[in-house]
Design an enzyme around this catalytic site. Structure first.
Site, PDB file in Angstrom:
ATOM      1  N   ASP A  35       3.975  16.807 -12.096  1.00 44.20           N
ATOM      2  CA  ASP A  35       2.562  16.901 -11.736  1.00 44.20           C
ATOM      3  C   ASP A  35       1.778  15.824 -12.479  1.00 44.20           C
ATOM      4  O   ASP A  35       1.725  15.815 -13.715  1.00 44.20           O
ATOM      5  CB  ASP A  35       2.046  18.297 -12.125  1.00 44.20           C
ATOM      6  CG  ASP A  35       0.682  18.601 -11.537  1.00 44.20           C
ATOM      7  OD1 ASP A  35       0.150  17.745 -10.799  1.00 44.20           O
ATOM      8  OD2 ASP A  35       0.158  19.688 -11.806  1.00 44.20           O
ATOM      9  N   ASP A 125      -0.055  14.555  -5.537  1.00 41.61           N
ATOM     10  CA  ASP A 125       0.163  14.301  -6.968  1.00 41.61           C
ATOM     11  C   ASP A 125       1.137  15.274  -7.617  1.00 41.61           C
ATOM     12  O   ASP A 125       1.218  15.345  -8.842  1.00 41.61           O
ATOM     13  CB  ASP A 125      -1.166  14.312  -7.727  1.00 41.61           C
ATOM     14  CG  ASP A 125      -1.901  15.639  -7.600  1.00 41.61           C
ATOM     15  OD1 ASP A 125      -1.503  16.472  -6.759  1.00 41.61           O
ATOM     16  OD2 ASP A 125      -2.887  15.839  -8.336  1.00 41.61           O
ATOM     17  N   GLU A 126       1.899  16.036  -6.828  1.00 41.51           N
ATOM     18  CA  GLU A 126       2.885  16.924  -7.431  1.00 41.51           C
ATOM     19  C   GLU A 126       4.017  17.217  -6.463  1.00 41.51           C
ATOM     20  O   GLU A 126       3.843  17.182  -5.245  1.00 41.51           O
ATOM     21  CB  GLU A 126       2.251  18.233  -7.909  1.00 41.51           C
ATOM     22  CG  GLU A 126       1.667  19.091  -6.814  1.00 41.51           C
ATOM     23  CD  GLU A 126       1.180  20.431  -7.318  1.00 41.51           C
ATOM     24  OE1 GLU A 126       1.904  21.084  -8.108  1.00 41.51           O
ATOM     25  OE2 GLU A 126       0.067  20.845  -6.923  1.00 41.51           O
TER      26      GLU A 126
END
Length: 420
Positions: A35, A125-126
């Site tokens: 993350d 983003d993860e």
């Protein structure tokens, strides 16, 4: 060949007609949850050295992201921008650059996919990564995670936190605990020791309402929830929530890391602030959301059956209204008609309570090529108004053509997303 470190119980071997064997718990902590830290703000600090080490807020009217230096003052997303500046007067406010965030996300996902072929993206983003079959060629999961963090830092220039565990849930909790810019391994022998002291808000499915109910019954830590047991929880949470939360409190989460899974729904929203808005302005924003989602549907070759209107009011409460269509579609006018009917039904409530955010979601998605053709059994036309507008926006940008009602109001920000 990718070989996972899962073990199937002999007792769970498939009998005739029962399908595949039940997958038991892993022998090793080999699921990674990676993350990126304060993603938008980190990209801004990477690209402008003057921002490094400073409190940075991305977005003016609403906080889209805040650096950890700003978070130290209590700034959070999606906080009102004025309130954020009162909390952190020295914050540097920068406008969002969605194209930069999209490019950074693509570069990070290239690192993910170069690390393991089993990557499940959750957002830009993860992601979850399964490295269970890589020990012989890449070493233990901890070494793999350390190299991944170093590569993201060196090749993309961004900090990333990684959690390692036997389950997706624990790996995600571990990465959150490791933030910012950290690494946390949860060994199989220490799972409950790690999990039980944490607040119940760490459990998936515990939002504001459920947390308040748990607190009213004296449950603030995950260990307390586990001690109560499923039976006691059922009395005030209901059977489904009790079963789900008790399983998580005991670190039980059988889900695999899945690749190639398509979205069950897509959505978009627009923050309106606390100023009163006339009905025609609210409807104009709804038109823009519908155009945006219809374009995403057609780009992904998908259709939807259910339209959901989401609202947030001045007292921060929320409400949803939905309508299921007679047949699946990607036709913008059909979606817009359903959305306008929902808005008309909700307008008395909006006028009474004030609207601060409007959102639209399309659910019950299916593949466009699976749609039942109607007589005379002709395929979907490619010379429709929708197709023409999609082509213009693809060639000249999303703002090349807009509805007259949105002139001087804009379509709002288009947040970068994983492919639909």
């Amino acid at each position: 060949m990718f070989v996972s470190d899962l073990r199937a119980s002999p007792a769970a071997a498939p009998s005739r007609g029962r399908g595949r064997p039940r997958i038991e718990v892993r022998a090793e902590a080999s699921i990674l949850h990676a993350d990126l830290d304060s993603f938008y703000a980190s990209v801004e600090q990477r690209d402008d050295p003057r921002l490094r080490g400073k409190p940075v807020i991305v977005g003016g009217g609403v906080v889209l992201a805040a650096s950890y230096e700003a978070k130290a003052f209590g700034v959070r997303t999606p906080m009102n921008g004025a309130r954020a500046r009162r909390l952190c007067p020295n914050a540097i406010v920068v406008p969002p650059r969605m194209s930069a965030y999209s490019e950074a996300s693509k570069a990070v996902f290239e690192v993910f996919r170069d690390t393991t072929p089993v990557v499940e993206g959750i957002s830009i983003d993860e992601a979850f990564l399964d490295v269970g079959g890589l020990r012989r060629i890449a070493g233990p999961p901890l070494d793999i995670a350390q190299r991944l963090r170093a590569r993201v830092r060196d090749e993309v220039g961004l900090p990333i936190s990684v959690g390692i565990a036997r389950t997706k849930f624990l790996a995600k909790v571990a990465s959150a605990v490791a933030k910012p810019d950290g690494l946390r391994l949860v060994p199989p022998t220490a799972e409950l020791d790690f999990l039980h002291p944490l607040p119940v808000e760490r459990l998936w499915g515990v939002g504001e309402v459920t947390a308040r109910t748990l607190h009213e019954h004296g449950v603030t830590r995950i260990g307390q929830l586990a001690d109560l047991g499923e039976g006691a929880l059922r009395g005030f949470l209901g059977p489904a929530a009790a079963r789900h939360l008790f399983a998580l409190s005991m670190a039980r989460d059988p889900r695999r890391v899945e690749t190639g899974r398509r979205r069950r729904s897509i959505g978009a929203q627009r923050a309106l602030g606390r100023r009163s808005r006339p009905a025609d302005e609210i409807e104009a924003y709804l038109h823009g959301l519908t155009d945006r989602l219809g374009r995403r549907l057609r780009t992904a070759d998908r259709v939807c059956r259910t339209v959901v209107l989401r609202m947030r009011f001045d007292d921060f409460s929320r409400a949803t209204r939905s309508r299921t269509l007679a047949e699946a579609t990607d036709h913008t006018d059909t979606l817009l008609l359903a959305a306008r009917l929902l808005l008309a039904e909700a307008m008395p409530m909006i006028q009474e309570r004030g609207l601060t955010l409007i959102g639209l979601a399309l659910t019950n998605l299916g593949d466009a090529d699976a749609v039942q053709l109607t007589l005379p059994l002709e395929p979907r036309a490619d010379n429709t108004l929708d197709a023409t507008l999609d082509d213009l926006r693809r060639r000249f940008g999303s703002a090349a053509v807009t509805r007259a009602a949105l002139i001087d109001r804009g379509e709002g920000l288009s947040v970068p997303l994983l492919p639909d």
